[in-house]
Design a protein around this motif. Structure first.
Motif, short mmCIF file in Angstrom:
data_model
loop_
_atom_site.label_atom_id
_atom_site.label_comp_id
_atom_site.label_asym_id
_atom_site.label_seq_id
_atom_site.Cartn_x
_atom_site.Cartn_y
_atom_site.Cartn_z
N ALA A 205 0.83 -1.20 0.00
CA ALA A 205 0.00 0.00 0.00
C ALA A 205 0.86 1.26 0.00
O ALA A 205 0.58 2.22 -0.72
N LEU A 206 1.93 1.23 0.79
CA LEU A 206 2.83 2.40 0.85
C LEU A 206 3.55 2.60 -0.47
O LEU A 206 3.69 3.74 -0.95
N ARG A 207 4.00 1.52 -1.09
CA ARG A 207 4.67 1.64 -2.40
C ARG A 207 3.71 2.17 -3.45
O ARG A 207 4.06 3.02 -4.27
N PHE A 208 2.48 1.68 -3.42
CA PHE A 208 1.46 2.12 -4.36
C PHE A 208 1.19 3.61 -4.18
O PHE A 208 1.19 4.38 -5.15
N ALA A 209 0.95 4.03 -2.94
CA ALA A 209 0.64 5.44 -2.65
C ALA A 209 1.80 6.35 -3.03
O ALA A 209 1.59 7.50 -3.42
N ALA A 210 3.03 5.82 -2.97
CA ALA A 210 4.21 6.63 -3.31
C ALA A 210 4.42 6.73 -4.82
O ALA A 210 5.30 7.44 -5.28
N GLY A 211 3.62 5.99 -5.60
CA GLY A 211 3.75 6.07 -7.06
C GLY A 211 4.74 5.09 -7.65
O GLY A 211 5.16 5.25 -8.79
N ASP A 212 5.08 4.05 -6.91
CA ASP A 212 6.00 3.03 -7.40
C ASP A 212 5.25 2.12 -8.37
O ASP A 212 4.30 1.43 -7.99
N ARG B 298 -5.22 7.39 1.73
CA ARG B 298 -4.53 7.67 2.99
C ARG B 298 -4.43 6.37 3.77
O ARG B 298 -5.44 5.87 4.29
N PRO B 299 -3.21 5.78 3.84
CA PRO B 299 -3.07 4.49 4.54
C PRO B 299 -3.60 4.49 5.97
O PRO B 299 -4.13 3.49 6.43
N GLY B 300 -3.52 5.63 6.64
CA GLY B 300 -3.99 5.69 8.02
C GLY B 300 -5.49 5.60 8.16
O GLY B 300 -6.01 5.30 9.24
N ARG B 301 -6.22 5.85 7.09
CA ARG B 301 -7.69 5.83 7.17
C ARG B 301 -8.28 4.45 6.95
O ARG B 301 -9.46 4.23 7.20
N GLY B 302 -7.50 3.55 6.42
CA GLY B 302 -8.02 2.21 6.19
C GLY B 302 -7.14 1.45 5.22
O GLY B 302 -6.29 2.03 4.55
N PRO B 303 -7.37 0.16 5.12
CA PRO B 303 -6.54 -0.67 4.25
C PRO B 303 -6.82 -0.39 2.77
O PRO B 303 -7.91 0.00 2.38
N LEU B 304 -5.81 -0.62 1.96
CA LEU B 304 -5.91 -0.41 0.52
C LEU B 304 -7.02 -1.24 -0.12
O LEU B 304 -7.77 -0.72 -0.95
N PRO B 305 -7.21 -2.52 0.25
CA PRO B 305 -8.28 -3.28 -0.39
C PRO B 305 -9.66 -2.66 -0.19
O PRO B 305 -10.48 -2.68 -1.09
#
Length: 198
Positions: free
Chosen positions: A22-29, A77-84
């Protein structure tokens, strides 16, 4: 005899691989996007197939969901909930869009079926075929962006907002391409009709 004190190291928390994705995805990787797709596309596809009862349409919706998610990843926003869960929210909206488009197509087909059957005038049929050939030919002559927007609107039954999502272009750009493409088509077809009338 001395007792040996055995000390155990405190267990380290194991990082959740889904959180890392999720973090890699949000960072644009882009590698993160590929991994996210492999991980959760089956979930999205399954939801779409259950709602739409059509494998091909479910596959289209799945592609649209991940495209929209990638373009809108800055809103995650990863803090608001899981990516799925975030992906499922997008999937529900895209499934609703697909169902709405299907309803529009069904309504058009039903309206056409209610029209009384007429025996076509052979000259009108011939003109209609020529008109379709002319439009198709002139569409191919348009610049790529204008052609793509008009093609998605006419043959893909997409609204300009949906075209903006599919292409990644701003809505204003889509509207400009549509307007310029229609104007150019109109001029070309008018010139063609004038030439034919001579």
């Amino acid at each position: 005899m001395t007792a040996l004190a055995v000390t155990e190291a405190a267990p380290r928390p194991v990082a959740d691989p889904d959180d890392d994705l999720a973090l890699r995805f949000a960072a644009g990787d882009e590698g993160g996007l590929e991994a996210v797709y492999r991980r959760w596309a089956p979930l999205v596809r399954s939801l779409a197939r259950q709602s739409l009862c059509d494998g091909a349409e479910a596959e289209d919706v799945t592609q649209t969901v991940f495209l929209a998610a990638w373009r809108g990843r800055h809103g995650y926003r990863p803090g608001r909930g899981p990516l799925p869960a975030w992906l499922v929210g997008i999937a529900r909206r895209k499934i609703a869009d697909a169902l709405s488009a299907r309803t529009r197509r069904t309504d058009v087909a039903a309206a056409a079926a209610r029209e009384p059957a007429r025996s076509p005038d052979p000259s009108c049929t011939q003109d209609a075929v020529l008109d379709r050939v002319d439009v198709t030919r002139e569409l191919r002559r348009l610049p790529e962006a204008q052609r793509r927007v008009l093609w998605l609107a006419f043959y893909g039954d997409l609204t300009q907002t949906q075209i903006a999502h599919v292409t990644g272009w701003p809505l204003g750009t889509v509207k400009s391409h549509a307007r310029r493409g229609l104007q150019r088509l109109s001029r070309s077809l008018d010139a063609e009709a004038t030439e034919r009338a001579r």
